[in-house]
Design a protein around this motif. Structure first.
Motif, PDB file in Angstrom:
ATOM      1  N   ASP A 195       0.773  -1.058  -0.042  1.00  0.00           N
ATOM      2  CA  ASP A 195       0.121  -0.031  -0.125  1.00  0.00           C
ATOM      3  C   ASP A 195       0.871   1.237   0.212  1.00  0.00           C
ATOM      4  OD1 ASP A 195       0.896   0.207   2.520  1.00  0.00           O
ATOM      5  OD2 ASP A 195      -1.076   0.254   3.537  1.00  0.00           O
ATOM      6  N   GLY A 196       2.158   1.197  -0.060  1.00  0.00           N
ATOM      7  CA  GLY A 196       2.998   2.410   0.112  1.00  0.00           C
ATOM      8  C   GLY A 196       3.249   2.884   1.278  1.00  0.00           C
ATOM      9  N   ARG A 197       2.801   2.233   2.395  1.00  0.00           N
ATOM     10  CA  ARG A 197       2.816   2.707   3.750  1.00  0.00           C
ATOM     11  C   ARG A 197       3.442   1.486   4.672  1.00  0.00           C
ATOM     12  NH1 ARG A 197      -2.474   4.526   2.519  1.00  0.00           N
ATOM     13  NH2 ARG A 197      -3.102   2.884   3.699  1.00  0.00           N
ATOM     14  N   GLY A 198       3.936   0.598   4.006  1.00  0.00           N
ATOM     15  CA  GLY A 198       4.469  -0.560   4.911  1.00  0.00           C
ATOM     16  C   GLY A 198       3.341  -1.642   5.046  1.00  0.00           C
ATOM     17  N   SER A 199       2.431  -1.556   4.767  1.00  0.00           N
ATOM     18  CA  SER A 199       1.189  -2.774   4.530  1.00  0.00           C
ATOM     19  C   SER A 199       1.158  -3.383   3.695  1.00  0.00           C
ATOM     20  CB  SER A 199       0.083  -2.152   5.389  1.00  0.00           C
ATOM     21  OG  SER A 199       0.327  -1.587   6.834  1.00  0.00           O
ATOM     22  N   THR A 200       0.114  -4.257   3.385  1.00  0.00           N
ATOM     23  CA  THR A 200      -0.126  -5.044   2.245  1.00  0.00           C
ATOM     24  C   THR A 200      -1.769  -4.848   2.081  1.00  0.00           C
ATOM     25  OG1 THR A 200       1.838  -6.352   2.416  1.00  0.00           O
ATOM     26  CG2 THR A 200      -0.215  -7.178   1.005  1.00  0.00           C
ATOM     27  N   ILE A 201      -2.228  -4.762   0.784  1.00  0.00           N
ATOM     28  CA  ILE A 201      -3.859  -4.666   0.527  1.00  0.00           C
ATOM     29  C   ILE A 201      -3.873  -6.121  -0.093  1.00  0.00           C
ATOM     30  CG2 ILE A 201      -5.680  -4.028  -0.828  1.00  0.00           C
ATOM     31  CD1 ILE A 201      -4.077  -1.170  -0.972  1.00  0.00           C
ATOM     32  N   PRO A 202      -4.679  -6.955   0.659  1.00  0.00           N
ATOM     33  CA  PRO A 202      -5.147  -8.350   0.083  1.00  0.00           C
ATOM     34  C   PRO A 202      -5.612  -8.320  -1.197  1.00  0.00           C
ATOM     35  CG  PRO A 202      -5.823  -7.975   2.344  1.00  0.00           C
ATOM     36  CD  PRO A 202      -5.394  -6.801   1.956  1.00  0.00           C
ATOM     37  N   GLY A 203      -5.113  -9.222  -1.968  1.00  0.00           N
ATOM     38  CA  GLY A 203      -5.547  -9.358  -3.453  1.00  0.00           C
ATOM     39  C   GLY A 203      -6.965  -9.394  -3.571  1.00  0.00           C
ATOM     40  N   ARG A 204      -7.737  -9.880  -2.774  1.00  0.00           N
ATOM     41  CA  ARG A 204      -9.135  -9.866  -2.894  1.00  0.00           C
ATOM     42  C   ARG A 204      -9.738  -8.686  -2.826  1.00  0.00           C
ATOM     43  NH1 ARG A 204     -13.678 -13.587  -3.044  1.00  0.00           N
ATOM     44  NH2 ARG A 204     -15.515 -12.263  -3.632  1.00  0.00           N
ATOM     45  N   MET A 205      -9.321  -7.544  -1.844  1.00  0.00           N
ATOM     46  CA  MET A 205      -9.696  -6.428  -1.793  1.00  0.00           C
ATOM     47  C   MET A 205      -9.345  -5.628  -3.136  1.00  0.00           C
ATOM     48  SD  MET A 205      -8.941  -5.477   2.254  1.00  0.00           S
ATOM     49  CE  MET A 205      -9.695  -3.782   2.167  1.00  0.00           C
ATOM     50  N   VAL A 206      -8.198  -5.801  -3.570  1.00  0.00           N
ATOM     51  CA  VAL A 206      -7.675  -5.031  -4.693  1.00  0.00           C
ATOM     52  C   VAL A 206      -8.932  -5.678  -5.800  1.00  0.00           C
ATOM     53  CG1 VAL A 206      -5.849  -4.901  -6.286  1.00  0.00           C
ATOM     54  CG2 VAL A 206      -5.363  -5.089  -3.817  1.00  0.00           C
ATOM     55  N   HIS A 207      -9.060  -6.749  -5.920  1.00  0.00           N
ATOM     56  CA  HIS A 207      -9.848  -7.414  -7.069  1.00  0.00           C
ATOM     57  C   HIS A 207     -11.254  -6.703  -6.770  1.00  0.00           C
ATOM     58  CE1 HIS A 207     -11.898 -10.419  -9.564  1.00  0.00           C
ATOM     59  NE2 HIS A 207     -12.668 -10.618  -8.781  1.00  0.00           N
ATOM     60  N   ASP A 208     -11.775  -6.799  -5.541  1.00  0.00           N
ATOM     61  CA  ASP A 208     -13.199  -6.132  -5.346  1.00  0.00           C
ATOM     62  C   ASP A 208     -13.340  -4.743  -5.833  1.00  0.00           C
ATOM     63  OD1 ASP A 208     -14.164  -8.873  -4.711  1.00  0.00           O
ATOM     64  OD2 ASP A 208     -14.177  -8.470  -2.491  1.00  0.00           O
TER      65      ASP A 208
END
Length: 189
Positions: free
Chosen positions: A150-163
């Motif tokens: 996410d550019g801030r040290g965390s990860t956006i789960p692929g399912r959330m990106v997809h949705d």
């Protein structure tokens, strides 16, 4: 859902071995390949046109570069006789290719797209196609994408990106359908 696919073409996008390269983050859709194969088999059985899309990267060292094993389409997704393969080097299958011209010559009015990855090449192709005047349809569960930083040290789960991308595409750019619904549609010949 009422969806007229009598003048539609199927566009499997970038279903390539290179997405198995270890540098890619985790994908979310464990049913992606089974759904994508089911869509392809159903479409082939209907006798309607298919144009396969493959990403031929121009980036040095890319697993998608021509001649690299990752450039190959996954088993089962290779074109059959009469199914053309369109190659691209950017995210949209319409940019730098003759896809728009091919579709016009085929007399289709609708493009049914799915593949890898929802947020990149699939989304960009759908957006461009809509901007060019095509009726676009996304087979959402026959598409997949990756966890993203996410550019801030965390990860956006692929399912959330997809949705999020499916919601954006559905809001303004295309109709969205699931594999089972697509297979259940009756289409006039």
């Amino acid at each position: 859902m009422t969806l007229d696919l009598s003048r539609a073409v199927l566009l499997p996008i970038d279903i390539q071995k290179g997405f198995d390269d270890p540098h890619w983050p985790k994908r979310w859709n464990s049913d992606f390949e089974a759904n994508a194969l089911a869509v392809l088999a159903h479409w082939r059985a209907s006798g309607r046109p298919i144009i396969h899309v493959r990403h031929d990267s121009a980036e040095p060292g890319s697993p998608f570069a021509p001649g690299q094993p990752g450039n190959d389409l996954r088993p089962g997704f290779e074109p059959r006789a009469g199914e053309p393969l369109l190659t691209k080097s950017v995210n949209s299958a319409f940019i730098g290719t003759d896809l728009d011209l091919r579709l016009r010559r085929m007399g289709v009015d609708t493009v049914v797209a799915f593949g890898m990855s929802t947020d990149m090449c699939v989304s960009t192709t759908i957006r461009t196609g809509t901007n060019l005047g095509w009726k676009m349809v996304l087979v959402a569960d026959a598409s997949d994408c990756f966890d993203l930083p996410d550019g801030r040290g965390s990860t956006i789960p692929g399912r959330m990106v997809h949705d999020a991308h499916v919601a954006t595409l559905a809001y303004e750019f295309c109709d969205v359908i699931e594999t089972a619904d697509l297979i259940g549609l009756r289409v006039a010949a």
